[in-house]
Structure formats: structure tokens, C-alpha cells
Design an enzyme around this catalytic site. Structure first.
Site, PDB file in Angstrom:
ATOM      1  N   SER A 106      33.017  39.190  35.384  1.00 36.52           N
ATOM      2  CA  SER A 106      32.258  40.443  35.401  1.00 36.52           C
ATOM      3  C   SER A 106      31.157  40.436  34.340  1.00 36.52           C
ATOM      4  CB  SER A 106      33.218  41.600  35.130  1.00 36.52           C
ATOM      5  OG  SER A 106      32.507  42.781  34.806  1.00 36.52           O
ATOM      6  N   TYR A 129      25.101  43.120  37.518  1.00 42.39           N
ATOM      7  CA  TYR A 129      24.422  44.357  37.908  1.00 42.39           C
ATOM      8  C   TYR A 129      22.985  44.120  37.487  1.00 42.39           C
ATOM      9  CZ  TYR A 129      29.030  46.705  38.057  1.00 42.39           C
ATOM     10  OH  TYR A 129      30.328  47.070  38.339  1.00 42.39           O
ATOM     11  N   THR A 155      26.307  42.897  42.379  1.00 40.60           N
ATOM     12  CA  THR A 155      26.984  44.109  42.856  1.00 40.60           C
ATOM     13  C   THR A 155      25.942  45.184  43.140  1.00 40.60           C
ATOM     14  OG1 THR A 155      28.934  43.516  41.588  1.00 40.60           O
ATOM     15  CG2 THR A 155      28.761  45.810  42.290  1.00 40.60           C
ATOM     16  N   ARG A 164      35.559  59.104  37.835  1.00 40.07           N
ATOM     17  CA  ARG A 164      37.004  58.851  37.870  1.00 40.07           C
ATOM     18  C   ARG A 164      37.731  59.842  36.966  1.00 40.07           C
ATOM     19  NH1 ARG A 164      35.322  52.697  36.836  1.00 40.07           N
ATOM     20  NH2 ARG A 164      33.919  52.602  38.622  1.00 40.07           N
ATOM     21  N   LYS A 220      27.536  41.940  46.649  1.00 42.71           N
ATOM     22  CA  LYS A 220      28.866  42.561  46.652  1.00 42.71           C
ATOM     23  C   LYS A 220      28.750  44.079  46.772  1.00 42.71           C
ATOM     24  CE  LYS A 220      33.086  42.984  43.862  1.00 42.71           C
ATOM     25  NZ  LYS A 220      33.097  44.343  43.299  1.00 42.71           N
ATOM     26  N   SER A 242      32.910  45.167  50.197  1.00 39.39           N
ATOM     27  CA  SER A 242      33.736  45.787  49.159  1.00 39.39           C
ATOM     28  C   SER A 242      33.318  47.236  48.999  1.00 39.39           C
ATOM     29  CB  SER A 242      33.513  45.038  47.827  1.00 39.39           C
ATOM     30  OG  SER A 242      34.180  45.693  46.756  1.00 39.39           O
ATOM     31  N   HIS A 244      34.346  48.524  46.073  1.00 42.16           N
ATOM     32  CA  HIS A 244      34.595  48.557  44.633  1.00 42.16           C
ATOM     33  C   HIS A 244      36.021  49.040  44.340  1.00 42.16           C
ATOM     34  CE1 HIS A 244      31.665  48.202  41.102  1.00 42.16           C
ATOM     35  NE2 HIS A 244      32.819  48.358  40.500  1.00 42.16           N
ATOM     36  N   GLY A 276      39.633  44.631  48.631  1.00 42.72           N
ATOM     37  CA  GLY A 276      40.099  46.018  48.755  1.00 42.72           C
ATOM     38  C   GLY A 276      41.537  46.067  49.247  1.00 42.72           C
ATOM     39  N   ILE A 278      44.173  44.122  48.928  1.00 43.92           N
ATOM     40  CA  ILE A 278      44.938  42.921  49.318  1.00 43.92           C
ATOM     41  C   ILE A 278      46.133  42.786  48.366  1.00 43.92           C
ATOM     42  CG2 ILE A 278      44.892  40.386  49.344  1.00 43.92           C
ATOM     43  CD1 ILE A 278      43.121  41.145  51.550  1.00 43.92           C
ATOM     44  N   ARG A 279      47.339  42.874  48.919  1.00 47.48           N
ATOM     45  CA  ARG A 279      48.539  42.839  48.081  1.00 47.48           C
ATOM     46  C   ARG A 279      49.599  41.859  48.574  1.00 47.48           C
ATOM     47  NH1 ARG A 279      45.093  44.847  45.699  1.00 47.48           N
ATOM     48  NH2 ARG A 279      44.944  46.959  44.837  1.00 47.48           N
TER      49      ARG A 279
END
Ligand SMILES: Cc1cc2nc3c(=O)[nH]c(=O)nc-3n(C[C@H](O)[C@H](O)[C@H](O)COP(=O)(O)O)c2cc1C
Length: 350
Positions: A106, A129, A155, A164, A220, A242, A244, A276, A278-279
Site C-alpha cells: 500500500s 493513489y 487505486t 467509517r 483497482k 474491487s 475497497h 472482496g 474472499i474467505r
């Protein structure tokens, strides 16, 4: 970590993290509808496995953009790894290198790209960015190139920072003292610049970037087929679907729902990266069957890092590899290339 169990890993990480840091990682924008929808979307699809294909153990290896990959999984760019564990971005990059997959570092990393490359023995991909000060953006690109970076991930879903609530509750607005965005320093010893999110960015800056680097460029945060088309017209090398992780615009569709139309528009012209929610291995299968070439994971990596440092991330990646191989085998697939849309049923719809 033995079997892949992200809920248990998250619980372990939560017990070790400062609550403000835990909520920064776990949370999303607004009511967190998109955050929840990303994970839930996989339940809307069921698999129709093939049988008796005699495939043997699945072969997960492949490669994209000139990079060999031991499996179709990459580490999504996430900020502030040193807040999760002292091993930081270097620890994550080391684990990715051990696993034979790329890490995307990042722009908000708490370690310098050169240090991360040295620790891992291989340079990560770099997430950018685009900064309104294009001169500074160019120094970032040259720095990444000089460090040996194989690709840039730009991105484009952040003309402003997402809102948030969990961060507002904790008053979490910036890195605590003792930490910095190390790649935002113009020179060693100078104070880091603040990362700027610019509402003025347009395709003009993508053209500007394209003209200034020979590195592969991925965009992205593509969420609409028309933007996928425009991205290809503007010469990018990959599309990265994505939202995000539900941290920008709440109410955005889950990425799994956005994927089929984008894959239809891209039609194999450039590779599609996807993240997004994915588990588990079957989540990866479903995304690949709907048109992704590679998937990325964000939060699970931070949970692995918080729970066990670099070794925790390495264990997580091996658990993903094992679960993906097992899911492919039980689906009658000898490799991800054997998946096709006929093996997916959308519950309650076409
Ligand atoms: C704590 C955190 C920090 C993030 N930081 C960045 C970032 O700096 N740049 C970026 O492009 N995406 C960032 N993302 C988004 C991730 O790259 C990725 O799109 C998202 O986490 C994928 O969803 P998942 O967490 O459900 O796997 C961040 C996500 C999280 C959870």
C-alpha cells in the site's frame, strides 16, 4: 493455523489488537451493508461439480503480467501493517515470497518499499493513489521502479476518503506517533507528506501515468463495465474489480455481483484481478468461474499478521492453498482453467 478458518483467525487477532486498530481493519463505510454483502454474495451461488475426470491433484500454478504465481491469489494492498504486528509489511512480503505469490504494498505502508524488498528478497507490487502533485507522484513511480517493483496498482475508487463510523467512534484519524507512511517522504529524514485523495482525478492522469512508466498498470476499484472498457482504451494492463472491501461507498453492490458484466466487457483482453470477501477456497472458485483471473485478500492477511506475525501470514497462505486445491479437486477440476460458468448456479435467478 491448520484448516482455513478465517472467523477463528479474526477472533485470535481481535484478542491481540488495540480495539481501535481492530475496528479500523474490520470496519467499513456507512451501515456496513456493502462490507457484509461482499462476504454474503458467495452464498448466492452454488457449485455444480464435475465427476470422474481423473484429474489427479490440482495444479494451481500460473502467471500474469510476466510474474510466475504458485496459485491465483495475491495480497491486496492494505495500510499500516506495523499497527497489526511489529513484523509489519516486511513480514507480510516475506510470507508472500515464501508462498510464491505477489504482495501489493500500500502507499500507506508503514515501511519503505526498499526495506520491504530487502526483507522479502523480492520487490512487492506498489499501490498508488495518484497524488494531485504530479511531480511528487512521479518521484513515487521512479522510487518504485528503482526498487525493482514489477507492477503498479493504481487505486481509482477514492476521490474522497470513505466515512467509517467505527473510526469516528475511536477518533482514529491518523497513525499514532512512532509510525509513518514511509513511502510518502520525499527523502530520508524529511517528514512524510499526507496522502491526498483528489476529486479532480480523471482519465487524463491515467494517460499521464501511462506515458511515464513502462511498468504494467492495473486500475483497482473498477466497478462498472463502461469503466473497464475505458481502462482498456487508455492502455492499462489489468483491471482490478474491487469496492475497497466496503470501505468507500456503502450501498455499492458486492463485487461478486459486479464481476460477470465486467468480465463480459473485458472479454479476455487484459487480466482481471478481483477482491472482496474472499474467505475460503470455494469463494475463489466462484470468482474464477465468473471471470476473475486472480483473486486478492485484504483483511484475512491482517488477521494472520496480528495473530502470528510473518509466520502467521505464511500459515494463512498455505491454508488458502490447501483449501483451494481441495475445493478444485472435489469440483472435478485439475486446474483453475477447468472451471467454467456452467459449474455455477445462481440461487433464485439465472
Ligand atoms: C485495513 C485496510 C486498509 C486498506 N488500505 C488500502 C490501501 O491503502 N489502498 C487500497 O487500494 N486498498 C486498501 N484497502 C482495500 C483492500 O485493498 C481490498 O480491496 C479489500 O480489503 C478487499 O476486501 P477483503 O478485506 O474483504 O478481502 C484496505 C483494506 C483494509 C481492510
Amino acid at each position: 493455523m491448520g484448516a482455513l478458518d478465517i472467523a477463528a483467525l479474526e477472533a485470535e487477532a481481535r484478542s491481540r489488537l488495540d480495539p481501535a486498530v481492530y475496528d479500523y481493519v474490520a470496519g467499513g463505510a456507512g451501515e456496513e451493508w456493502t462490507l457484509q454483502a461482499n462476504e454474503r454474495a458467495y452464498q448466492a451461488y452454488s457449485l455444480a461439480p464435475r465427476v470422474l475426470r481423473g484429474t489427479g491433484p490440482p495444479d494451481l500454478t500460473g502467471g500474469l503480467l510476466g510474474q510466475a504465481m504458485s496459485m491465483p491469489l495475491v495480497i491486496a494492498p492494505t495500510a499500516f501493517h506495523r499497527l497489526a504486528h511489529a513484523d509489519g509489511e516486511s513480514g507480510t512480503a516475506w510470507a508472500a515470497a515464501q508462498a510464491g505469490i505477489p504482495m501489493i504494498l500500500s502507499l500507506a505502508a508503514t515501511e519503505a518499499i526498499e526495506a520491504v524488498a530487502q526483507a522479502a528478497g523480492i520487490c512487492p507490487w506498489f499501490q498508488l493513489y495518484i497524488q494531485p502533485d504530479l511531480g511528487f507522484t512521479e518521484t513515487l513511480i521512479r522510487r518504485a521502479e528503482a526498487a525493482g517493483c514489477p507492477a503498479l496498482v493504481v487505486t481509482v475508487d477514492s476521490p474522497a476518503f470513505g466515512r467509517r463510523k467505527r473510526d469516528q467512534v475511536h477518533g482514529f484519524t491518523d497513525l499514532p506517533s512512532g509510525f509513518a507512511c514511509e513511502n510518502m517522504r520525499e527523502a530520508p529524514g524529511l517528514p512524510p507528506r499526507q496522502i491526498a485523495f483528489s476529486p479532480a482525478l480523471s482519465w487524463h492522469e491515467i494517460d499521464w501515468l501511462r506515458a511515464r512508466t513502462g511498468l504494467p498498470i492495473l486500475l483497482k476499484g473498477i466497478m462498472h463495465p463502461r469503466d473497464a472498457r475505458l481502462a482498456i482504451e487508455h492502455g492499462v494492463d489489468g483491471i482490478y474489480v474491487s469496492n475497497h472491501g466496503g470501505r468507500q461507498l456503502d450501498g455499492t453492490a458486492p463485487t461478486l455481483s459486479l464481476l460477470p458484466a465486467i468480465a463480459g466487457e473485458v472479454a479476455g483482453q487484459v487480466p482481471i484481478f478481483f477482491d472482496g470477501g474472499i474467505r475460503r477456497g470455494t469463494d475463489i472458485l466462484k470468482a474464477l468461474a465468473l471471470g476473475a483471473d486472480v483473486v486478492a485478500i485484504g483483511r484475512p492477511v491482517i488477521w494472520g499478521l496480528a495473530a502470528g506475525g510473518a509466520a502467521g501470514v505464511a500459515a494463512l497462505l498455505e491454508a488458502f492453498r490447501d483449501d483451494l486445491a481441495h475445493s478444485l479437486l472435489l469440483s472435478g477440476c485439475g486446474s483453475p482453467a477447468d472451471l467454467d460458468p456452467s459449474m455455477l448456479l445462481r440461487e433464485g435467478g439465472s
